[in-house]
Design a protein around this motif. Structure first.
Motif, short mmCIF file in Angstrom:
data_model
loop_
_atom_site.label_atom_id
_atom_site.label_comp_id
_atom_site.label_asym_id
_atom_site.label_seq_id
_atom_site.Cartn_x
_atom_site.Cartn_y
_atom_site.Cartn_z
N THR A 18 0.84 -1.21 0.00
CA THR A 18 0.00 0.00 0.00
C THR A 18 0.86 1.24 0.00
O THR A 18 0.61 2.19 -0.75
CB THR A 18 -0.95 0.01 1.22
OG1 THR A 18 -1.80 -1.14 1.15
CG2 THR A 18 -1.80 1.27 1.25
N ARG A 19 1.91 1.24 0.80
CA ARG A 19 2.79 2.42 0.84
C ARG A 19 3.52 2.61 -0.48
O ARG A 19 3.69 3.74 -0.95
CB ARG A 19 3.76 2.31 2.01
CG ARG A 19 3.05 2.48 3.35
CD ARG A 19 4.00 2.67 4.50
NE ARG A 19 4.72 1.48 4.87
CZ ARG A 19 4.34 0.63 5.81
NH1 ARG A 19 3.22 0.82 6.47
NH2 ARG A 19 5.09 -0.41 6.10
N ILE A 22 0.98 4.19 -2.75
CA ILE A 22 0.80 5.61 -2.42
C ILE A 22 1.95 6.42 -2.99
O ILE A 22 1.74 7.46 -3.62
CB ILE A 22 0.69 5.81 -0.89
CG1 ILE A 22 -0.63 5.25 -0.38
CG2 ILE A 22 0.85 7.28 -0.52
CD1 ILE A 22 -0.74 5.19 1.14
N LEU A 36 -6.27 9.97 -1.80
CA LEU A 36 -5.57 8.69 -1.68
C LEU A 36 -6.45 7.64 -1.03
O LEU A 36 -6.49 6.49 -1.46
CB LEU A 36 -4.28 8.86 -0.86
CG LEU A 36 -3.15 9.62 -1.54
CD1 LEU A 36 -2.06 9.96 -0.55
CD2 LEU A 36 -2.61 8.83 -2.71
N ALA A 37 -7.18 8.03 0.00
CA ALA A 37 -8.00 7.08 0.76
C ALA A 37 -9.07 6.42 -0.12
O ALA A 37 -9.48 5.29 0.14
CB ALA A 37 -8.64 7.78 1.95
N TYR A 40 -8.26 2.76 -1.58
CA TYR A 40 -7.93 1.60 -0.76
C TYR A 40 -9.12 1.17 0.09
O TYR A 40 -9.87 2.00 0.58
CB TYR A 40 -6.72 1.93 0.14
CG TYR A 40 -5.57 2.46 -0.64
CD1 TYR A 40 -4.80 1.62 -1.44
CD2 TYR A 40 -5.26 3.82 -0.64
CE1 TYR A 40 -3.75 2.11 -2.20
CE2 TYR A 40 -4.22 4.32 -1.40
CZ TYR A 40 -3.46 3.47 -2.17
OH TYR A 40 -2.45 3.96 -2.93
N VAL A 47 -5.01 5.08 6.05
CA VAL A 47 -4.22 5.70 4.98
C VAL A 47 -3.33 6.79 5.56
O VAL A 47 -2.15 6.91 5.18
CB VAL A 47 -5.13 6.25 3.86
CG1 VAL A 47 -4.34 7.04 2.84
CG2 VAL A 47 -5.89 5.11 3.19
N HIS A 50 -0.27 5.17 6.95
CA HIS A 50 0.66 4.77 5.89
C HIS A 50 1.45 5.99 5.40
O HIS A 50 2.67 5.91 5.20
CB HIS A 50 -0.08 4.14 4.71
CG HIS A 50 -0.46 2.71 4.93
ND1 HIS A 50 0.47 1.71 5.12
CD2 HIS A 50 -1.68 2.11 4.98
CE1 HIS A 50 -0.15 0.55 5.28
NE2 HIS A 50 -1.45 0.76 5.20
#
Length: 107
Positions: A18-19, A22, A36-37, A40, A47, A50
């Motif tokens: 996930t990172r 991002i 960004l959120a 996911y 988020v 992260h």
């Protein structure tokens, strides 16, 4: 180049898919944490956590735009990581070369 504890922070940050995603999303243009959120299947707070890990590793920075926090990828930090990985690659290439030399001597 990234060394010591900084390297630990970077590798820890990049160890999570996930990172890494991002970072890929924000490297060319900044995005808000809210934007960004949306990508996911996790909470906004997750988020944010992260992003905080990436920020501690100096791979991203955040700026305020009104009520939003905009996340930007740090290209300079990524270049330092690339230099570190290049150095590791060189060490392993030399070791592989020495192993090949030893095997050639045995023949």
């Amino acid at each position: 180049m990234v060394v010591g504890q900084d390297a630990d922070l970077v590798f820890h940050a990049l160890a999570d898919a996930t990172r890494r995603d991002i970072l890929t999303r924000v490297i060319h243009s900044g995005q808000s944490v809210s934007e960004l959120a949306r990508h996911y299947p996790m909470s906004f707070a997750a988020v944010q956590k992260h992003v905080a890990v990436l920020e501690r590793a100096a791979l991203v920075t955040k700026t305020r735009r009104g009520r939003e926090q905009i996340v930007h990828g740090e290209v300079t930090a990524l270049r330092r990581v690339a230099l570190l990985l290049d150095a590791y690659e060189e060490v392993w290439r030399r070791r592989a070369g020495r192993i090949a030399d030893i095997l050639d001597e045995d023949e």
